[in-house]
Motif scaffolding. Structure first.
Motif, short mmCIF file in Angstrom:
data_model
loop_
_atom_site.label_atom_id
_atom_site.label_comp_id
_atom_site.label_asym_id
_atom_site.label_seq_id
_atom_site.Cartn_x
_atom_site.Cartn_y
_atom_site.Cartn_z
N ASP A 42 50.23 48.04 -3.69
CA ASP A 42 49.71 48.79 -4.83
C ASP A 42 49.39 47.91 -6.03
O ASP A 42 48.53 48.23 -6.84
CB ASP A 42 50.71 49.86 -5.28
CG ASP A 42 50.90 50.93 -4.23
OD1 ASP A 42 49.89 51.38 -3.65
OD2 ASP A 42 52.05 51.33 -3.99
N ALA A 43 50.09 46.78 -6.15
CA ALA A 43 49.90 45.90 -7.30
C ALA A 43 50.28 44.48 -6.93
O ALA A 43 51.01 44.25 -5.95
CB ALA A 43 50.74 46.38 -8.48
N LYS A 44 49.78 43.54 -7.74
CA LYS A 44 50.15 42.13 -7.57
C LYS A 44 50.60 41.60 -8.92
O LYS A 44 49.94 41.83 -9.94
CB LYS A 44 48.96 41.32 -7.06
CG LYS A 44 49.32 39.86 -6.82
CD LYS A 44 48.16 39.07 -6.29
CE LYS A 44 47.31 38.60 -7.44
NZ LYS A 44 46.26 37.66 -7.10
N ILE A 45 51.71 40.89 -8.91
CA ILE A 45 52.24 40.28 -10.12
C ILE A 45 52.13 38.77 -9.97
O ILE A 45 52.45 38.22 -8.91
CB ILE A 45 53.72 40.68 -10.35
CG1 ILE A 45 53.82 42.20 -10.55
CG2 ILE A 45 54.31 39.93 -11.54
CD1 ILE A 45 55.24 42.71 -10.60
N THR A 46 51.67 38.11 -11.02
CA THR A 46 51.56 36.65 -11.03
C THR A 46 52.38 36.11 -12.20
O THR A 46 52.28 36.61 -13.32
CB THR A 46 50.10 36.20 -11.17
OG1 THR A 46 49.33 36.73 -10.09
CG2 THR A 46 49.99 34.67 -11.15
N ALA A 47 53.18 35.09 -11.90
CA ALA A 47 53.99 34.42 -12.93
C ALA A 47 53.64 32.94 -12.94
O ALA A 47 53.32 32.36 -11.89
CB ALA A 47 55.48 34.61 -12.65
N TRP A 48 53.70 32.34 -14.14
CA TRP A 48 53.39 30.94 -14.29
C TRP A 48 54.61 30.20 -14.84
O TRP A 48 55.31 30.72 -15.70
CB TRP A 48 52.21 30.76 -15.24
CG TRP A 48 50.99 31.47 -14.75
CD1 TRP A 48 50.04 30.97 -13.89
CD2 TRP A 48 50.59 32.81 -15.03
NE1 TRP A 48 49.08 31.92 -13.64
CE2 TRP A 48 49.40 33.07 -14.33
CE3 TRP A 48 51.13 33.83 -15.81
CZ2 TRP A 48 48.73 34.28 -14.39
CZ3 TRP A 48 50.46 35.05 -15.87
CH2 TRP A 48 49.28 35.25 -15.16
N GLY A 49 54.83 28.99 -14.33
CA GLY A 49 55.98 28.20 -14.73
C GLY A 49 55.77 27.53 -16.07
O GLY A 49 54.80 27.80 -16.75
N PRO A 50 56.71 26.67 -16.44
CA PRO A 50 57.75 26.17 -15.54
C PRO A 50 58.86 27.19 -15.30
O PRO A 50 59.17 28.01 -16.17
CB PRO A 50 58.30 24.96 -16.30
CG PRO A 50 58.03 25.23 -17.74
CD PRO A 50 56.78 26.08 -17.78
N PHE A 51 59.40 27.12 -14.11
CA PHE A 51 60.50 27.99 -13.72
C PHE A 51 61.78 27.17 -13.67
O PHE A 51 61.76 26.00 -13.36
CB PHE A 51 60.25 28.58 -12.32
CG PHE A 51 59.04 29.45 -12.25
CD1 PHE A 51 59.09 30.77 -12.69
CD2 PHE A 51 57.85 28.97 -11.73
CE1 PHE A 51 57.98 31.58 -12.61
CE2 PHE A 51 56.74 29.78 -11.65
CZ PHE A 51 56.79 31.08 -12.09
N ASP A 60 52.98 34.39 -6.84
CA ASP A 60 52.47 35.76 -6.69
C ASP A 60 53.47 36.61 -5.92
O ASP A 60 54.19 36.11 -5.05
CB ASP A 60 51.14 35.77 -5.92
CG ASP A 60 49.99 35.21 -6.73
OD1 ASP A 60 49.99 35.38 -7.96
OD2 ASP A 60 49.09 34.60 -6.13
N LEU A 61 53.44 37.89 -6.22
CA LEU A 61 54.31 38.87 -5.56
C LEU A 61 53.50 40.15 -5.39
O LEU A 61 52.86 40.62 -6.33
CB LEU A 61 55.54 39.13 -6.44
CG LEU A 61 56.53 40.18 -5.98
CD1 LEU A 61 57.24 39.73 -4.70
CD2 LEU A 61 57.55 40.46 -7.08
N LYS A 62 53.52 40.71 -4.19
CA LYS A 62 52.84 41.97 -3.93
C LYS A 62 53.87 43.10 -3.96
O LYS A 62 55.00 42.93 -3.51
CB LYS A 62 52.10 41.94 -2.61
CG LYS A 62 50.93 40.97 -2.64
CD LYS A 62 50.14 40.98 -1.36
CE LYS A 62 48.95 40.04 -1.47
NZ LYS A 62 48.15 40.03 -0.23
N VAL A 63 53.44 44.25 -4.50
CA VAL A 63 54.37 45.35 -4.75
C VAL A 63 53.85 46.66 -4.16
O VAL A 63 52.68 47.00 -4.34
CB VAL A 63 54.58 45.53 -6.27
CG1 VAL A 63 55.54 46.68 -6.56
CG2 VAL A 63 55.09 44.25 -6.91
#
Length: 181
Positions: A42-51, A60-63
């Motif tokens: 239903d959705a995609k989340i993207t995160a950017w580092g630094p982690f 990326d993470l699919k939800v």
């Protein structure tokens, strides 16, 4: 034009919830296209580092989103949730996907008038969402739905999402642990 059904409103509130959480955590969130929707995304989340301790600088993470007015049932330290649609369950439990997938369930109050409230100081969406990875879960022996167990400690909130994305940046993929009583 007809007004939205109660189920449509629940769905829209689940999108609003994850967008708010992702934005608060400094991450991007986009609604999936129709091809992704056919694959249970239903959705995609993207995160950017630094982690913290991360190796990757973009994750990326699919939800798959669900919302329910049925009060959560506690089974040990998990909520039990009946996930309708075995094809969706199979999509979420697959270990053969490059981008990790999670199920996010928003537990709304039973009375629609309690879902959203606002004042000059706040816009409030009531109750909480939780997440679970079904990666590696056993195949279902059911034809229409599968009960899954969502850890009570896995709140879908900015801190929890940040920790999840940090672990993904270290190639630590969450998998399903279950918790059947």
């Amino acid at each position: 034009m007809r007004p939205l059904t109660s189920q449509n409103i629940e769905s829209e509130l689940s999108y609003a919830y994850i967008h708010a959480v992702a934005a608060s955590a400094g991450m991007g969130c986009e609604v999936a296209g129709r091809h992704d929707d056919a694959a249970g995304v239903d959705a995609k989340i993207t995160a950017w580092g630094p982690f913290k301790g991360g190796l990757l600088q973009e994750v990326d993470l699919k939800v798959q989103l669900k919302a329910t007015v049925k009060p959560p049932t506690l089974a040990g330290s998990c909520f039990s949730y009946s996930l309708a649609g075995i094809p969706r369950y199979d999509d979420l439990r697959s270990t053969e996907v490059a981008t990790p997938r999670i199920l996010v369930v928003l537990f709304l109050p039973s009375r629609p008038e309690e879902w959203v409230s606002h004042s000059t100081d706040a816009l409030m969406l009531r109750n909480c969402a939780y997440w679970v990875s079904l990666r590696g879960a056993d195949p279902s022996s059911n034809a229409t739905a599968q009960t899954v167990y969502i850890p009570q400690m896995q709140k879908f909130d900015p801190a929890g999402l940040t920790e999840l994305m940090s672990s993904l940046s270290r190639f630590e993929l969450p998998s399903y642990k279950g918790s059947e009583p």
